[in-house]
Design a protein around this motif. Structure first.
Motif, PDB file in Angstrom:
ATOM      1  N   LEU A   1      -9.342   3.611  -4.045  1.00 41.17           N
ATOM      2  CA  LEU A   1      -9.876   2.489  -3.271  1.00 41.17           C
ATOM      3  C   LEU A   1      -9.890   1.213  -4.117  1.00 41.17           C
ATOM      4  O   LEU A   1      -9.513   0.144  -3.636  1.00 41.17           O
ATOM      5  CB  LEU A   1     -11.290   2.805  -2.772  1.00 41.17           C
TER       6      LEU A   1
ATOM      7  N   TRP B   1     -13.237   2.366   3.079  1.00 37.19           N
ATOM      8  CA  TRP B   1     -13.966   3.527   2.572  1.00 37.19           C
ATOM      9  C   TRP B   1     -14.714   4.236   3.691  1.00 37.19           C
ATOM     10  O   TRP B   1     -14.589   5.434   3.877  1.00 37.19           O
ATOM     11  CB  TRP B   1     -14.927   3.095   1.472  1.00 37.19           C
TER      12      TRP B   1
ATOM     13  N   HIS C   1      -6.444  -0.208  -4.349  1.00 37.95           N
ATOM     14  CA  HIS C   1      -6.086  -0.881  -3.095  1.00 37.95           C
ATOM     15  C   HIS C   1      -6.785  -2.244  -3.006  1.00 37.95           C
ATOM     16  O   HIS C   1      -6.159  -3.252  -2.667  1.00 37.95           O
ATOM     17  CB  HIS C   1      -6.463   0.022  -1.915  1.00 37.95           C
TER      18      HIS C   1
ATOM     19  N   MET D   1      -2.156   5.789  -1.615  1.00 37.88           N
ATOM     20  CA  MET D   1      -3.332   4.941  -1.359  1.00 37.88           C
ATOM     21  C   MET D   1      -3.828   5.139   0.065  1.00 37.88           C
ATOM     22  O   MET D   1      -5.023   5.261   0.292  1.00 37.88           O
ATOM     23  CB  MET D   1      -2.985   3.466  -1.562  1.00 37.88           C
TER      24      MET D   1
ATOM     25  N   GLN E   1       0.850  -1.198   0.000  1.00 39.06           N
ATOM     26  CA  GLN E   1       0.000   0.000   0.000  1.00 39.06           C
ATOM     27  C   GLN E   1       0.885   1.247   0.000  1.00 39.06           C
ATOM     28  O   GLN E   1       1.659   1.467   0.927  1.00 39.06           O
ATOM     29  CB  GLN E   1      -0.927   0.020   1.213  1.00 39.06           C
TER      30      GLN E   1
ATOM     31  N   LYS F   1      -7.611   6.554  -0.211  1.00 39.70           N
ATOM     32  CA  LYS F   1      -8.539   5.449  -0.471  1.00 39.70           C
ATOM     33  C   LYS F   1      -9.943   5.705   0.081  1.00 39.70           C
ATOM     34  O   LYS F   1     -10.885   5.051  -0.337  1.00 39.70           O
ATOM     35  CB  LYS F   1      -7.978   4.137   0.067  1.00 39.70           C
TER      36      LYS F   1
END
Length: 177
Positions: A41, A81, A44, A30, A26, A34
């Motif tokens: 997102l 998220w 990822h 990101m 990551q 994300k």
């Protein structure tokens, strides 16, 4: 080997794969974006999908490897998220009391009134999120508000990893036990 030991070793392997996907692969971009940019997102989640698909081929068939990886990628993306959006909203709300009134006026957004912080709350948050995505608030906050010193950031990071771990165990149990 006993069945319990086999399950334990497989779960340990799952957590190693999670570490590779969620930490080693990551990027900083990101990590920051994300929960703000859906495209980031998806990147990822795609890393999780790839790492778990390939990694699971060692312990199961292609069908189960892809099913597990897909289930994990969806749950993982959902957690990242919403959890990190919630944290960023909390930072923005707290910023109202940290950022000088003159800065808010310069940006064209009136600060939340201390007497009633929930007045017009919904539309206010929408405006604040637009600004956060536009980088003004986040740029200011990274110079004035050190999120890495924020207790809530550390708590959320731990909570995030706990949710990912629990979801991995549940998905594993549903698919393999």
């Amino acid at each position: 080997m006993t069945p319990a030991l086999v399950i334990g070793l497989k779960l340990a392997y799952v957590f190693v794969l999670h570490f590779i996907a969620d930490w080693a692969l990551q990027s900083k971009e990101m990590s920051r974006n994300k929960s703000l940019k859906f495209k980031v997102l998806l990147q990822h989640a795609s890393i999780h999908l790839a790492v778990f698909s390939i990694g699971f081929l060692v312990i199961t068939s292609l069908k189960f490897a892809v099913m597990f990886a897909l289930a994990n990628a969806v749950v993982h993306a959902f957690v990242d998220w919403y959890l990190w959006r919630a944290y960023k909203i909390s930072v923005i709300l707290r910023a109202h009391f940290l950022i000088p009134k003159e800065k808010w006026e310069e940006w064209g957004i009136p600060p939340i009134r201390v007497s009633n912080p929930f007045r017009g709350f919904s539309s206010h948050i929408k405006e604040l999120m637009k600004m956060a995505i536009g980088e003004r608030i986040m740029t200011y906050l990274t110079t004035e508000f050190k999120y890495w010193d924020d207790y809530l950031f550390g708590f959320m990071l731990g909570f995030d990893q706990m949710l990912h771990g629990v979801s991995l165990v549940i998905i594993f149990a549903l698919m393999f036990l």
